[in-house]
Scaffold this motif. Structure first.
Motif, short mmCIF file in Angstrom:
data_model
loop_
_atom_site.label_atom_id
_atom_site.label_comp_id
_atom_site.label_asym_id
_atom_site.label_seq_id
_atom_site.Cartn_x
_atom_site.Cartn_y
_atom_site.Cartn_z
N GLU A 40 0.83 -1.20 0.00
CA GLU A 40 0.00 0.00 0.00
C GLU A 40 0.87 1.26 0.00
OE1 GLU A 40 -2.40 -0.66 3.42
OE2 GLU A 40 -3.92 -1.83 2.32
N ASN A 41 1.95 1.23 0.77
CA ASN A 41 2.87 2.38 0.78
C ASN A 41 3.54 2.55 -0.57
OD1 ASN A 41 2.29 2.96 3.46
ND2 ASN A 41 4.02 1.78 4.27
N LEU A 42 3.91 1.43 -1.21
CA LEU A 42 4.54 1.49 -2.52
C LEU A 42 3.57 2.06 -3.55
CD1 LEU A 42 6.83 0.82 -4.49
CD2 LEU A 42 5.89 -1.50 -4.68
N ILE A 43 2.33 1.60 -3.54
CA ILE A 43 1.33 2.10 -4.49
C ILE A 43 1.10 3.59 -4.29
CG2 ILE A 43 -1.12 1.98 -5.10
CD1 ILE A 43 -0.97 -1.05 -4.60
N ALA A 44 1.02 4.01 -3.02
CA ALA A 44 0.81 5.43 -2.73
C ALA A 44 1.99 6.26 -3.21
CB ALA A 44 0.60 5.63 -1.22
N ALA A 45 3.21 5.77 -2.96
CA ALA A 45 4.40 6.50 -3.39
C ALA A 45 4.49 6.57 -4.91
CB ALA A 45 5.66 5.84 -2.82
N MET A 46 4.20 5.45 -5.59
CA MET A 46 4.24 5.43 -7.04
C MET A 46 3.20 6.38 -7.63
SD MET A 46 4.80 1.40 -7.97
CE MET A 46 4.54 1.71 -9.72
N THR A 48 1.89 9.03 -6.33
CA THR A 48 2.30 10.42 -6.11
C THR A 48 3.41 10.82 -7.06
OG1 THR A 48 1.66 10.35 -3.78
CG2 THR A 48 3.22 12.06 -4.43
N ARG A 49 4.46 9.99 -7.14
CA ARG A 49 5.63 10.35 -7.93
C ARG A 49 5.36 10.35 -9.43
NH1 ARG A 49 9.83 6.46 -4.53
NH2 ARG A 49 9.47 7.46 -2.51
N LEU A 50 4.48 9.47 -9.88
CA LEU A 50 4.20 9.38 -11.31
C LEU A 50 3.27 10.47 -11.82
CD1 LEU A 50 3.85 5.51 -11.76
CD2 LEU A 50 5.74 6.95 -12.55
N ASN A 51 2.75 11.27 -10.90
CA ASN A 51 1.80 12.30 -11.31
C ASN A 51 2.26 13.72 -10.96
OD1 ASN A 51 -0.81 10.93 -12.39
ND2 ASN A 51 -0.25 9.72 -10.62
N VAL A 52 3.55 13.88 -10.70
CA VAL A 52 4.08 15.21 -10.43
C VAL A 52 4.76 15.74 -11.69
CG1 VAL A 52 4.39 14.74 -7.98
CG2 VAL A 52 6.29 14.35 -9.56
N THR A 53 4.99 17.04 -11.72
CA THR A 53 5.69 17.67 -12.83
C THR A 53 7.14 17.19 -12.85
OG1 THR A 53 4.29 19.61 -12.62
CG2 THR A 53 6.35 19.88 -13.84
N PRO A 54 7.68 16.84 -14.03
CA PRO A 54 9.08 16.40 -14.10
C PRO A 54 10.03 17.44 -13.52
CG PRO A 54 7.95 15.97 -16.17
CD PRO A 54 7.02 16.80 -15.35
N GLN A 55 11.03 16.95 -12.77
CA GLN A 55 12.04 17.79 -12.17
C GLN A 55 13.37 17.58 -12.91
OE1 GLN A 55 11.19 19.97 -9.61
NE2 GLN A 55 9.13 19.23 -10.16
N PRO A 56 14.31 18.52 -12.77
CA PRO A 56 15.63 18.31 -13.40
C PRO A 56 16.30 17.06 -12.87
CG PRO A 56 15.36 20.60 -12.71
CD PRO A 56 14.21 19.84 -12.12
N LEU A 57 17.09 16.44 -13.71
CA LEU A 57 17.85 15.26 -13.30
C LEU A 57 18.77 15.64 -12.14
CD1 LEU A 57 18.15 12.30 -14.41
CD2 LEU A 57 20.24 13.11 -15.51
N ASP A 71 13.51 7.51 -4.14
CA ASP A 71 13.61 8.21 -5.42
C ASP A 71 13.10 7.45 -6.63
OD1 ASP A 71 15.16 10.67 -4.51
OD2 ASP A 71 16.44 9.07 -3.77
N GLU A 72 12.88 6.15 -6.52
CA GLU A 72 12.41 5.42 -7.70
C GLU A 72 11.03 5.91 -8.11
OE1 GLU A 72 12.95 1.16 -9.75
OE2 GLU A 72 12.72 1.15 -7.58
N PHE A 73 10.82 6.02 -9.42
CA PHE A 73 9.59 6.51 -10.05
C PHE A 73 9.45 8.03 -9.97
CE2 PHE A 73 8.62 2.12 -8.73
CZ PHE A 73 8.45 1.58 -9.98
N ARG A 74 10.52 8.72 -9.58
CA ARG A 74 10.49 10.19 -9.63
C ARG A 74 10.59 10.61 -11.09
NH1 ARG A 74 15.34 13.94 -7.41
NH2 ARG A 74 15.07 12.66 -5.53
N ARG A 75 9.72 11.52 -11.51
CA ARG A 75 9.73 11.98 -12.90
C ARG A 75 10.81 13.05 -13.08
NH1 ARG A 75 4.69 14.23 -15.14
NH2 ARG A 75 5.31 13.38 -17.15
N VAL A 76 11.56 12.93 -14.18
CA VAL A 76 12.65 13.86 -14.46
C VAL A 76 12.60 14.27 -15.93
CG1 VAL A 76 14.17 12.94 -12.67
CG2 VAL A 76 14.26 11.97 -14.98
#
Length: 249
Positions: A40-46, A48-57, A71-76
């Motif tokens: 459940e924590n993994l699904i929540a984290a994924m 959140t991270r998959l739906n944010v605006t991409p950030q610089p690498l 940091d996995e699944f952070r959009r960049v």
């Protein structure tokens, strides 16, 4: 037969075996409840991270501090140039995170060189088995700087049943950019790789795509099953013990 005779080593051994099995069953049930919380924590984290605006690498100095948990699944998003003709094919029977990948094929990994010389392996997207040969998708060869949007991913660990990589055929069975880089002379790559979302190359292949949260969460059902087996074991043991000590009519 007296009560003491009906007991004895048989009852002791059976009781001990029952307790051992009960501890194992309860332990498996508790483990599944723990896995449920983790999932459940993994699904929540994924989500959140998959739906944010991409950030610089992240900067190279920060790479060693990055972790899959944080940091996995952070959009960049970043701009880089792909080395011409360089790619590694990672076989996949399908994808749990790509709804557009319906059958077997390959994920095309390639080294991307940043302006400061750093190299990041990028999963450029999926190609079906029939398009394995680069000549069948020559339009998709990247030209010049490309602005990539994607998500950070971490290398996989080899399991007991993971096939050996076909190095000569350039077919890999594990998403491990460091291993690919060592064989294909890509240089020192980042400790992570980037799963590309966009842009879509000319011709459409390799086909990048947005990851979706599609992880099964059946751990409560599994926990109930293990606890149920434990309860059944207690019932069977109690019935057996009652019969063992029941006075004859």
């Amino acid at each position: 037969m007296n009560e003491a005779a009906r007991g004895g080593p048989g009852v002791v051994a059976t009781t001990f075996a029952t307790l051992v099995c009960l501890v194992i069953l309860v332990g498996l049930g508790v483990w599944q409840l723990q896995r449920k919380v983790w999932k459940e924590n993994l699904i929540a984290a994924m989500t959140t991270r998959l739906n944010v605006t991409p950030q610089p690498l992240p900067l190279a100095a920060q790479w060693s501090a990055l972790t899959p948990d944080a940091d996995e699944f952070r959009r960049v998003g970043f701009t880089a140039e792909f080395a011409p003709g360089q790619e590694a094919l990672v076989y996949t029977p399908g994808s749990a995170l790509r709804t557009d990948v319906k059958g077997p094929g390959y994920f095309v990994f390639a080294p991307a060189k940043l302006a400061d010389g750093r190299i990041v392996a990028v999963d450029r997207g999926f190609v079906p088995l029939s398009r394995k040969d680069k000549a069948t998708r020559a339009q998709g060869e990247p030209q010049g700087p490309v602005t990539v949007v994607g998500v950070l991913r971490w290398p996989e660990s080899r399991g007991m049943f993971t096939p050996a990589d076909d190095v000569k055929g350039n077919v890999w069975y594990l998403r491990d950019p460091a291993a690919m880089a060592a064989v294909l002379h890509w240089g020192n790559v980042a400790p992570f790789y980037v799963d590309q979302e966009s842009p879509v190359p000319p011709g459409g292949l390799p086909a990048p795509g947005k990851l979706v949260v599609n992880l099964p969460d059946n751990h409560l059902q599994y926990a109930i099953t293990w606890f149920g087996l434990g309860a059944a074991l207690i019932g069977v043991y109690g019935y057996w013990l009652f019969g063992r000590f029941r006075k004859p009519a």
